[in-house]
Design an enzyme around this catalytic site. Structure first.
Site, PDB file in Angstrom:
ATOM      1  N   HIS A 140     -36.061 -14.560 -45.445  1.00 36.86           N
ATOM      2  CA  HIS A 140     -36.710 -15.536 -45.395  1.00 36.86           C
ATOM      3  C   HIS A 140     -38.188 -14.805 -45.848  1.00 36.86           C
ATOM      4  O   HIS A 140     -38.793 -15.508 -46.728  1.00 36.86           O
ATOM      5  CB  HIS A 140     -37.084 -15.990 -43.930  1.00 36.86           C
ATOM      6  CG  HIS A 140     -36.033 -16.369 -43.412  1.00 36.86           C
ATOM      7  ND1 HIS A 140     -35.513 -16.265 -42.139  1.00 36.86           N
ATOM      8  CD2 HIS A 140     -35.139 -17.612 -43.724  1.00 36.86           C
ATOM      9  CE1 HIS A 140     -34.350 -17.123 -41.572  1.00 36.86           C
ATOM     10  NE2 HIS A 140     -34.212 -17.965 -42.702  1.00 36.86           N
ATOM     11  N   SER A 194     -29.643 -15.409 -40.646  1.00 36.94           N
ATOM     12  CA  SER A 194     -29.994 -15.314 -39.076  1.00 36.94           C
ATOM     13  C   SER A 194     -28.815 -15.285 -38.189  1.00 36.94           C
ATOM     14  O   SER A 194     -28.761 -14.404 -37.542  1.00 36.94           O
ATOM     15  CB  SER A 194     -30.815 -16.536 -38.818  1.00 36.94           C
ATOM     16  OG  SER A 194     -31.997 -16.716 -39.495  1.00 36.94           O
ATOM     17  N   LYS A 227     -28.811 -26.897 -34.667  1.00 35.68           N
ATOM     18  CA  LYS A 227     -28.027 -25.847 -34.296  1.00 35.68           C
ATOM     19  C   LYS A 227     -28.670 -25.438 -33.002  1.00 35.68           C
ATOM     20  O   LYS A 227     -29.963 -25.392 -33.039  1.00 35.68           O
ATOM     21  CB  LYS A 227     -28.108 -24.565 -35.209  1.00 35.68           C
ATOM     22  CG  LYS A 227     -27.474 -24.986 -36.711  1.00 35.68           C
ATOM     23  CD  LYS A 227     -28.298 -24.097 -37.810  1.00 35.68           C
ATOM     24  CE  LYS A 227     -28.118 -24.536 -39.034  1.00 35.68           C
ATOM     25  NZ  LYS A 227     -29.089 -23.915 -40.068  1.00 35.68           N
ATOM     26  N   ARG A 284     -29.101 -18.720 -51.624  1.00 34.66           N
ATOM     27  CA  ARG A 284     -28.696 -17.307 -51.510  1.00 34.66           C
ATOM     28  C   ARG A 284     -27.331 -17.623 -52.481  1.00 34.66           C
ATOM     29  O   ARG A 284     -26.905 -16.593 -53.199  1.00 34.66           O
ATOM     30  CB  ARG A 284     -28.250 -17.094 -50.052  1.00 34.66           C
ATOM     31  CG  ARG A 284     -29.166 -16.790 -49.466  1.00 34.66           C
ATOM     32  CD  ARG A 284     -28.998 -16.614 -47.970  1.00 34.66           C
ATOM     33  NE  ARG A 284     -28.389 -17.941 -47.267  1.00 34.66           N
ATOM     34  CZ  ARG A 284     -28.071 -18.148 -46.239  1.00 34.66           C
ATOM     35  NH1 ARG A 284     -28.214 -17.138 -45.339  1.00 34.66           N
ATOM     36  NH2 ARG A 284     -27.602 -19.458 -45.716  1.00 34.66           N
TER      37      ARG A 284
HETATM   38  O1  PNS Z   1     -32.789 -23.175 -41.807  1.00 32.46           O
HETATM   39  P1  PNS Z   1     -32.025 -24.410 -41.691  1.00 32.46           P
HETATM   40  O2  PNS Z   1     -31.608 -24.674 -40.397  1.00 32.46           O
HETATM   41  O3  PNS Z   1     -31.385 -24.560 -42.637  1.00 32.46           O
HETATM   42  O4  PNS Z   1     -33.260 -25.587 -41.799  1.00 32.46           O
HETATM   43  C1  PNS Z   1     -32.757 -27.032 -41.799  1.00 32.46           C
HETATM   44  C2  PNS Z   1     -34.125 -27.895 -41.879  1.00 32.46           C
HETATM   45  C3  PNS Z   1     -34.888 -27.590 -40.517  1.00 32.46           C
HETATM   46  C4  PNS Z   1     -34.923 -27.715 -43.217  1.00 32.46           C
HETATM   47  C5  PNS Z   1     -33.475 -29.429 -41.588  1.00 32.46           C
HETATM   48  O5  PNS Z   1     -32.760 -29.500 -40.691  1.00 32.46           O
HETATM   49  C6  PNS Z   1     -34.526 -30.143 -41.789  1.00 32.46           C
HETATM   50  O6  PNS Z   1     -35.585 -30.399 -42.743  1.00 32.46           O
HETATM   51  N1  PNS Z   1     -34.817 -30.836 -40.438  1.00 32.46           N
HETATM   52  C7  PNS Z   1     -35.913 -31.685 -40.138  1.00 32.46           C
HETATM   53  C8  PNS Z   1     -35.345 -33.244 -39.889  1.00 32.46           C
HETATM   54  C9  PNS Z   1     -35.411 -33.988 -41.231  1.00 32.46           C
HETATM   55  O7  PNS Z   1     -36.096 -34.184 -41.975  1.00 32.46           O
HETATM   56  N2  PNS Z   1     -33.978 -34.413 -41.647  1.00 32.46           N
HETATM   57  C10 PNS Z   1     -33.694 -34.930 -42.910  1.00 32.46           C
HETATM   58  C11 PNS Z   1     -33.626 -34.133 -43.986  1.00 32.46           C
HETATM   59  S1  PNS Z   1     -32.529 -32.911 -43.838  1.00 32.46           S
END
Ligand code: PNS
Length: 162
Positions: free
Chosen positions: A17, A128, A41, A90
């Protein structure tokens, strides 16, 4: 001024990150790092802890601000006035999921672009989840998380209830 938002669960922040944060902050005028409070999660660290780790890790990077959110990402991006969502890639295995998110975000907000940065090869295996598994089993994660938060992360992951 071009502002960007780098969202994620950051459960916990890793050197992977940090690689994306450093590189994105050198491209954009202002980079928000957005911690998703209610990640799908079940997080090992609560949102406050994840934000605190990031605050410590980005100290000294002038144009980075850490926020947390529990709403649609594009709504947060709009509210912050960011034109760009930054994501790290990645490996090919990240691609399908990230592409799906980029498409839905574009559908919801075509004025906001998703920009992918390829993870540096030295961190291309890092996640993570790996940090949590290794540290939880007593392995060394010294080079995998920012030094300033290493001890806190290890201490908390070693707690029996985690
Ligand atoms: O690190 P991650 O778990 O891959 O991050 C995922 C994240 C938080 C970026 C994604 O779940 C997100 O954007 N959540 C916010 C809710 C949302 O907008 N969902 C619709 C688009 S994915």
């Amino acid at each position: 001024m071009i502002k960007a938002l780098y969202p994620g669960s950051f459960d916990p922040v890793t050197m992977g990150h940090m690689d994306i944060i450093r590189r994105a902050s050198s491209i954009f005028d202002l980079l928000y790092v957005g911690v998703a409070a209610n990640s799908n999660k079940k997080p090992a660290f609560d949102a406050g802890e994840r934000v605190d780790f990031l605050h410590a890790a980005v100290e000294g990077i002038e144009n980075v601000q850490v926020i947390s959110f529990d709403r649609l990402l594009v709504d947060v991006a709009r509210e912050l006035g960011t034109q760009v969502i930054v994501k790290g890639l990645r490996a090919v295995s990240d691609y399908e999921y990230e592409l799906q998110m980029a498409h839905i975000n574009y559908k919801l907000a075509p004025d906001i672009e998703t920009v992918f940065l390829a993870a540096s090869t030295r961190y291309s295996y890092l996640s993570s989840s790996l940090v949590k598994e290794v540290a939880g089993l007593g392995g060394c994660v010294k080079d995998l998380v920012p030094p300033v938060v290493h001890d806190d992360i290890v201490r908390q992951l070693s707690r029996p209830h985690r």
